[in-house]
Enzyme design. Structure first.
Site, PDB file in Angstrom:
ATOM      1  N   TYR A   9     -45.599  19.131  39.662  1.00  0.00           N
ATOM      2  CA  TYR A   9     -46.938  18.449  38.896  1.00  0.00           C
ATOM      3  C   TYR A   9     -46.924  16.859  38.793  1.00  0.00           C
ATOM      4  O   TYR A   9     -46.073  16.202  39.141  1.00  0.00           O
ATOM      5  CB  TYR A   9     -46.424  18.777  37.370  1.00  0.00           C
ATOM      6  CG  TYR A   9     -46.237  20.408  37.198  1.00  0.00           C
ATOM      7  CD1 TYR A   9     -47.495  20.853  36.557  1.00  0.00           C
ATOM      8  CD2 TYR A   9     -45.282  21.223  37.448  1.00  0.00           C
ATOM      9  CE1 TYR A   9     -47.465  22.208  36.294  1.00  0.00           C
ATOM     10  CE2 TYR A   9     -45.543  22.440  37.244  1.00  0.00           C
ATOM     11  CZ  TYR A   9     -46.409  23.257  36.710  1.00  0.00           C
ATOM     12  OH  TYR A   9     -46.583  24.399  36.311  1.00  0.00           O
ATOM     13  N   CYS A  10     -48.068  16.447  38.338  1.00  0.00           N
ATOM     14  CA  CYS A  10     -48.527  14.999  38.445  1.00  0.00           C
ATOM     15  C   CYS A  10     -49.466  14.821  37.404  1.00  0.00           C
ATOM     16  O   CYS A  10     -50.260  15.655  37.127  1.00  0.00           O
ATOM     17  CB  CYS A  10     -49.072  14.817  39.755  1.00  0.00           C
ATOM     18  SG  CYS A  10     -49.345  13.180  39.908  1.00  0.00           S
ATOM     19  N   PHE A  11     -49.167  13.746  36.397  1.00  0.00           N
ATOM     20  CA  PHE A  11     -49.858  13.285  35.489  1.00  0.00           C
ATOM     21  C   PHE A  11     -50.248  12.178  35.382  1.00  0.00           C
ATOM     22  O   PHE A  11     -49.698  10.885  35.843  1.00  0.00           O
ATOM     23  CB  PHE A  11     -48.923  13.727  34.277  1.00  0.00           C
ATOM     24  CG  PHE A  11     -48.517  15.034  34.033  1.00  0.00           C
ATOM     25  CD1 PHE A  11     -49.007  16.083  33.556  1.00  0.00           C
ATOM     26  CD2 PHE A  11     -47.117  15.267  34.411  1.00  0.00           C
ATOM     27  CE1 PHE A  11     -48.410  17.194  33.314  1.00  0.00           C
ATOM     28  CE2 PHE A  11     -46.498  16.485  34.527  1.00  0.00           C
ATOM     29  CZ  PHE A  11     -47.047  17.507  33.739  1.00  0.00           C
TER      30      PHE A  11
END
Length: 415
Positions: A9-11
């Protein structure tokens, strides 16, 4: 055989979701459980005309000048899973699968493109332009894992961020689409997410999709529907809601909390895969303030601490989070590749292994150590908050040893 990419995941959050005019970026790198990730710094450099750069598998033309970069990378390869440059650009990579089979032929890895984008782009849009031009010229392909028994190729998605905007770039072979965002929360995972709102795309993207029979040319062009395998394009972003709920309050700490969350699946800890390293970056929209980048350099953020790094001249290198170098004897460089696996553990990684066994075997001592480590992290966060809220100009001498000292202190507590 590890067929699917793990959910990695990347935000990024922009005001008004994040606080005090800050852009906050975060990524967990989910990779094979036993892989070692190192944190490395490369200073800005000038290069002779006609010089080449050797990426993981292929050599390409070098550019006249490369920016200073700090990277978190699987220690056997040239590129990076994630990192930042001196101009406040952050890039992260996701391995994805699309209708187009990923190429096993050695070309540029998605991780090479992360590093090349950071070394050559002074803004998020420049980094995006660098990546898509290199894709066009050299293509993407090759084994994503240090595995001599089978090849695991993937396509790539990227989150590219600077102080003003973020671009989600999703690719399939040399074809690509991108969407720009300047507010709220954006998340990417290991599958296509772009739909009908595309702000930039490969000039032949739609013709190619039509020629393959994936799109009839009459309906709306929905990138992830057209290029995904089956129903792979459904929303997969755990963690996004918890960031959105903190409207106006997302800080480095809030991003770290999301990356540490195992229940949501953001922090991966499975039989084959683990979150092997994490990054959180804070990019003030006011350019008179420095950007702060926090790296763990060790697996599983729920038991690792984030250590701050700020770009200044002559920043001190940190050998204790760098893996040993095997030069041309490295099995990743010899053909056939990956015939053996050397011990790539760096000093911090080994100390961390010891701490993990303590956590598992002596609950009291383990919990006490964890509390000490989190207190250390908190002190670092508070010191950085001071820097980001004070008006006086940062003295480079104060932070030139910052990351080095934090790693050193962490190691002392482990001993």
């Amino acid at each position: 055989r590890m067929a699917a990419a793990p959910p990695s995941y990347c935000f990024v959050t922009f005001p008004p979701c994040s606080k005090d005019g800050l852009v906050v970026f975060g990524k967990n790198s989910a990779r094979p459980r036993d892989e070692v990730q190192e944190v490395v710094y490369f200073a800005a450099a000038n290069h002779d005309p006609g010089s080449k750069v050797e990426c993981t598998y292929i050599e390409i033309e070098q550019v006249p000048k490369t920016h200073a970069v700090v990277l978190s990378r699987p220690s056997w390869l040239w590129g990076a899973e994630m990192g930042a440059n001196e101009h406040g650009v952050c890039v992260a990579n996701e391995a994805i699968t699309t209708r187009e089979p990923a190429s096993e032929s050695e070309a540029l890895l998605g991780m090479d493109l992360v590093r090349l984008g950071l070394e050559r782009g002074a803004t998020a849009k420049e980094a995006l332009d660098v990546i898509v031009a290199l894709l066009e010229e050299h293509g993407q392909g090759g084994n994503y894992y240090e595995d001599g028994s089978s090849c695991h190729p993937f396509q790539s998605a990227f989150l590219i961020v600077d102080r003003k905007e973020a671009w989600v770039l999703e690719t399939s072979g040399k074809y690509w689409a991108a969407e720009k965002t300047t507010e709220g929360v954006k998340c990417i995972c290991n599958q296509l997410s772009l739909t009908t709102k595309l702000d930039a795309e490969h000039p032949e993207l739609r013709n190619y999709a039509r020629s393959q029979g994936w799109w009839n040319g009459d309906s709306d062009f929905n990138f992830s529907e057209v290029f995904s395998l089956g129903d792979d394009h459904l929303a997969c972003c755990s963690g996004k809601e918890s960031l959105e709920k903190q409207s106006g309050e997302v800080s480095a700490q809030a991003m770290m909390d999301v990356l540490r969350d195992k229940d949501s699946g953001v922090c991966v800890d499975s039989e084959s895969f683990l979150t092997t390293s994490s990054i959180v970056s804070v990019l003030p929209q006011d350019p008179s303030f420095p950007c702060v980048h926090y790296f763990t350099g060790t697996p599983d953020p729920s038991r690792s601490i984030f250590k701050p790094f700020i770009f200044v001249d002559d920043v001190k290198l940190v050998p204790k989070v760098q893996s040993p170098s095997f030069g041309n004897d490295d099995p990743a460089k010899k053909i056939p590749r990956f015939q053996e696996k050397p011990d790539r553990r760096h000093e911090l990684y080994k100390a961390h292994e010891w701490a993990r066994s303590l956590l598992e075997n002596d609950q009291d001592k383990g919990q006490k150590l964890k509390r000490i480590m989190l207190e250390l992290e908190k002190q670092g966060l508070e010191a950085m908050e001071d820097i980001l809220t004070h008006t006086e100009v940062l003295d480079p001498a104060e932070v030139v040893d910052l990351f080095y000292d934090c790693v050193d202190t962490e190691l002392k507590f482990f001993k």
